[in-house]
Design a protein around this motif. Structure first.
Motif, short mmCIF file in Angstrom:
data_model
loop_
_atom_site.label_atom_id
_atom_site.label_comp_id
_atom_site.label_asym_id
_atom_site.label_seq_id
_atom_site.Cartn_x
_atom_site.Cartn_y
_atom_site.Cartn_z
N VAL A 117 20.88 0.22 7.54
CA VAL A 117 20.85 0.15 5.83
C VAL A 117 21.09 1.16 5.09
CG1 VAL A 117 19.56 -0.76 4.11
CG2 VAL A 117 19.23 -1.80 6.26
N GLY A 118 21.67 1.45 4.23
CA GLY A 118 22.10 2.66 3.37
C GLY A 118 21.05 3.03 2.67
N MET A 119 20.92 4.11 1.74
CA MET A 119 19.86 4.83 0.94
C MET A 119 19.54 3.65 -0.01
SD MET A 119 19.95 8.25 -1.10
CE MET A 119 21.47 7.66 -2.10
N VAL A 120 20.47 3.13 -0.71
CA VAL A 120 20.23 2.06 -1.82
C VAL A 120 19.43 0.88 -1.28
CG1 VAL A 120 21.06 0.63 -3.57
CG2 VAL A 120 22.20 2.92 -3.20
N GLY A 121 19.77 0.47 -0.30
CA GLY A 121 18.91 -0.76 0.46
C GLY A 121 17.50 -0.12 0.69
N GLN A 122 17.64 0.89 1.40
CA GLN A 122 16.00 1.59 1.68
C GLN A 122 15.38 1.35 0.34
OE1 GLN A 122 15.92 4.69 4.19
NE2 GLN A 122 17.92 4.48 5.13
N ILE A 123 15.71 1.92 -0.68
CA ILE A 123 14.96 2.08 -1.85
C ILE A 123 14.74 0.80 -2.36
CG2 ILE A 123 15.04 2.92 -4.35
CD1 ILE A 123 16.96 5.16 -3.59
N LEU A 124 15.81 -0.30 -2.63
CA LEU A 124 15.62 -1.54 -3.12
C LEU A 124 14.27 -2.23 -2.24
CD1 LEU A 124 18.87 -2.79 -4.11
CD2 LEU A 124 17.06 -2.12 -5.40
N GLY A 125 14.46 -2.18 -0.81
CA GLY A 125 13.50 -2.95 0.14
C GLY A 125 11.96 -2.15 -0.18
N GLU A 126 11.74 -0.99 -0.41
CA GLU A 126 10.45 -0.28 -0.68
C GLU A 126 9.84 -0.86 -2.17
OE1 GLU A 126 7.11 1.37 0.38
OE2 GLU A 126 8.90 1.02 1.55
N ALA A 127 10.93 -1.05 -3.19
CA ALA A 127 10.57 -1.45 -4.42
C ALA A 127 10.18 -2.93 -4.49
CB ALA A 127 11.55 -1.18 -5.58
N ALA A 128 11.03 -3.85 -3.47
CA ALA A 128 10.66 -5.13 -3.74
C ALA A 128 9.15 -5.47 -3.00
CB ALA A 128 11.78 -5.80 -2.91
N ALA A 129 8.86 -4.39 -2.15
CA ALA A 129 7.47 -4.74 -1.38
C ALA A 129 6.31 -4.29 -2.23
CB ALA A 129 7.47 -3.96 -0.04
N VAL A 130 6.51 -3.35 -3.08
CA VAL A 130 5.48 -2.71 -3.74
C VAL A 130 5.30 -3.27 -5.20
CG1 VAL A 130 4.29 -0.48 -4.77
CG2 VAL A 130 5.61 -0.73 -2.29
N LEU A 131 6.40 -3.33 -5.99
CA LEU A 131 6.39 -3.54 -7.30
C LEU A 131 5.82 -4.80 -7.75
CD1 LEU A 131 9.61 -1.93 -8.48
CD2 LEU A 131 7.40 -1.27 -8.72
N PRO A 132 5.88 -6.26 -6.91
CA PRO A 132 5.84 -7.41 -7.53
C PRO A 132 4.21 -7.65 -7.30
CG PRO A 132 7.53 -7.83 -5.94
CD PRO A 132 7.23 -6.07 -5.86
N ARG A 133 3.31 -6.82 -6.25
CA ARG A 133 1.94 -7.16 -6.33
C ARG A 133 1.58 -6.09 -7.42
NH1 ARG A 133 2.74 -4.34 -0.42
NH2 ARG A 133 2.30 -2.18 -0.46
N ALA A 134 2.22 -4.84 -7.81
CA ALA A 134 1.63 -3.93 -8.79
C ALA A 134 1.57 -4.77 -10.02
CB ALA A 134 2.54 -2.70 -8.75
N VAL A 135 2.75 -5.26 -10.38
CA VAL A 135 2.71 -6.26 -11.48
C VAL A 135 1.62 -7.20 -11.70
CG1 VAL A 135 4.08 -8.07 -12.95
CG2 VAL A 135 5.21 -5.86 -12.05
#
Length: 633
Positions: A117-135
């Motif tokens: 997975v490229g750099m954008v995919g790694q960033i999106l994967g980490e954001a998808a894991a953290v941001l919903p529960r933060a909201v």
């Protein structure tokens, strides 16, 4: 084709591979390779981390509560403990270990692979894991909820993954704390509002989150390196480009979430809330109670509105007739706690004590002897043996003489043998008597147990029931402290409390030393003197008018003397003199926000001075009124 491959020279093959620059390494993924495919697994990974964190926390809390209950029960009944606390502890630890292993396996399977997975995919994967529960945490509990929802699952999953990779539990725990602190502080940082402008505040928040990420990775790498995990430490570099971009994206997202969850109310919102509160105060708070029907509620509102309009016009308040027919439910007075009757107290005491008494009786009843007749026969035999010991002295002495001892030595040996046998028989007799006494107590316990089974109350239980019933009845009596608190809850004023205390002290004094009641003397009216040749007493004022006789200084001086000798005032002064000064709040606050207080003694002194000034002003007003009535000006 294997025979054809074998015909090619190996050196030629190596030369061709070197010329073509062939390699067995996989191609590095592009920046956008597999970008969209990481969003779904990232969302699932975030949900798993949050759910397993909550599950583990609930398991540990529940296990701790059960262990506490078992320990408390074991303190009362040690014989029933039998390793239950240890078994519960092992069960909780096993379940927590199982949940941690499942969490680590799921997270390792769902997180993006940097080789695919490229750099954008790694960033999106980490954001998808953290941001919903933060909201979710922000809307549930504000910035603190966002910090907990984002940081706690990250720390828990980081610990479990580290343990799955072979790191010891202590090091894994420290790594998890670093991960949780980094993500949690980054989520709550937008609440600080570093500067006023939004762009500057966003830049500071993003930069701070990037700095936190670099610090966290550096601390994690140093921790792993110091504990000997060199390969794992290589994965945590402070200047990792992908990780820095990920921290920047998360920082910007945290800033947006924080600003969205911390919107200040507008002027319209504040005005609407104040208007609603004013209406609630007018309709509900000022009512004498809860209206029983809509007509009563409307009557109260009309009466309040009419009174306000009349006060604004300067007119006297005249309430409408509808308010007199309105009915409201007022809060009932606190009903006193009724002490139980004697029969109820005895029934409760029997219910409390019967299991304990039954257990005691069953233990005593188990000591019944199966062969009481044999014990009594043995006791009779021992008694006869004790009686015949002294008569056997000569025979014993003769036996010792036959064994070659002299007469005196044989007599001494006979006495010693008799004493030893007497001591042994006495011990045996005492043990048998104790056994019989225990058997007698066991028979009595069996009888009391049978009476208890029939519903009767044995003597042993009756005495303890009486004591327990007295304790139950006494428990409903208020102690002096509870009575004082209850009286204080009635919101008595200081004057009422002082009046009650003075009355109590005076009653005590009256009971100790009864006051003699003075009786009035019947003294006749003195004759009027023929001419005013009587010299006025010292300090007396001559009469200025026939209708106004001279005033006596003794009578005028009796007023303050009477006030000084008034027993209530004297006792009050004595109480205030002995008591410590009291600081009363004025309701105002100083510049530092502290409550402003004044001394009770100063207030009383000021009140006395105001009273004296009022008496002086009253005399002046009376003199002015008399002068006006006499002279007209």
């Amino acid at each position: 084709m294997s025979w054809l491959d074998g015909m090619v020279d190996e050196g030629e093959v190596a030369s061709q591979e070197q010329r073509l620059d062939r390699t067995t390494d996989r191609l590095a993924p592009g920046a956008f390779t597999g970008a969209l495919s990481t969003i779904g697994p990232g969302l699932l990974r975030g949900a798993i981390e949050a759910g397993r964190t909550v599950q583990t926390t609930a398991l540990q809390l529940g296990s701790a509560a059960i262990e506490s209950d078992l320990s408390m029960g074991a303190s009362y009944f040690p014989e029933f403990e039998d390793g239950q606390v240890q078994a519960q502890r092992e069960f909780g630890e096993g379940e927590a270990r199982r949940i941690g292993e499942e969490t680590a396996k799921s997270v390792m399977d769902l997180r993006p692979d940097p080789t695919e997975v490229g750099m954008v995919g790694q960033i999106l994967g980490e954001a998808a894991a953290v941001l919903p529960r933060a909201v979710a945490g922000t809307f549930a509990a504000g910035p603190v909820g966002a910090a907990v929802a984002a940081g706690a699952p990250a720390g828990y999953s980081g610990k479990q993954v580290a343990m799955a990779e072979g790191i010891d539990e202590t090091t894994a725990t420290l790594k998890g704390l670093i991960d949780a602190s980094t993500v949690g502080v980054g989520a709550v940082m937008p609440a600080a509002r570093f500067v006023g402008p939004v762009i500057g505040d966003a830049a500071i928040a993003v930069g701070a989150n990037v700095g936190l990420g670099m610090t966290g990775r550096g601390a994690t790498g140093a921790l792993l390196e110091s504990n000997g995990y060199h390969l794992q430490a290589e994965q945590y570099k402070a200047m990792d480009g992908t990780a820095i971009l990920t921290d920047a994206v998360l920082g910007a997202a945290f800033f947006g979430i924080g600003r969205a969850g911390m919107r200040r109310p507008t002027t319209e919102h504040v005005d609407a809330a104040l208007t609603e509160r004013t209406i609630q105060h007018a309709d509900v708070d000022t009512a004498p109670g809860a209206p029983i029907n809509p007509r009563s509620a409307v009557a109260h509102q009309d009466a309040l509105r009419t009174a306000i309009d009349q006060l604004q016009r300067g007119e006297p308040v005249v309430l409408p007739e509808s308010i007199h027919s309105a009915q409201f439910l007022r809060a009932a007075d606190e009903s006193p706690v009724a002490a139980p009757s004697r029969d109820m107290a005895l029934a409760t005491a029997r219910q409390d004590l019967e299991p304990t008494v039954r257990l005691e009786l069953e233990q005593e009843a188990a000591g019944i002897l199966p062969n009481v007749r044999d014990v009594k026969t043995e006791l009779a035999s021992i008694g006869r043996s004790l009686d015949a010991l002294d008569d056997s002295f000569k025979a014993r002495a003769k036996e010792f003489q036959q064994q070659g001892q002299g007469r005196k030595r044989a007599e001494q040996s006979a006495r010693e043998a008799i004493e030893a046998e007497r001591l042994e028989l006495n011990d045996r007799q005492t043990s048998l008597n104790d056994a019989l006494n225990g058997n007698r107590s066991a028979e009595l316990a069996r009888a009391e147990l049978a009476a208890l089974n029939r519903g009767e109350t044995p003597n042993r239980l009756q005495d303890r029931m009486d004591v327990r019933a007295d304790a139950i009845a006494k428990g409903f009596e208020r102690s002096p402290l509870a009575a004082g608190v209850a009286e204080g809850n009635t919101k008595l004023t200081m004057a009422q409390i002082a009046r009650q205390e003075i009355t109590r002290i005076l009653d005590d004094i009256e009971r100790a030393e009864p006051t003699l009641q003075a009786k009035p003397l019947e003294i006749g009216v003195p004759r009027q003197a023929g001419k005013p040749d009587v010299v006025a007493a010292e300090g007396a004022k001559p009469a200025t008018d026939a209708g106004h006789p001279a005033t006596d200084t003794q009578e005028s001086a009796s007023a303050p003397g009477k006030a000084a000798t008034d027993p209530e005032i004297a006792v009050a002064d004595e109480i205030l003199a002995r008591a410590e000064d009291m600081q009363l709040p004025t309701g105002a606050t100083d510049a530092d926000g502290n409550a402003v207080t004044v001394s009770a003694r100063e207030l009383l002194a000021q009140a006395d001075a105001d009273i004296q000034a009022a008496h002086q002003d009253a005399r002046g007003f009376a003199a002015a009124a008399a002068c006006f009535l006499q002279r007209g000006f």
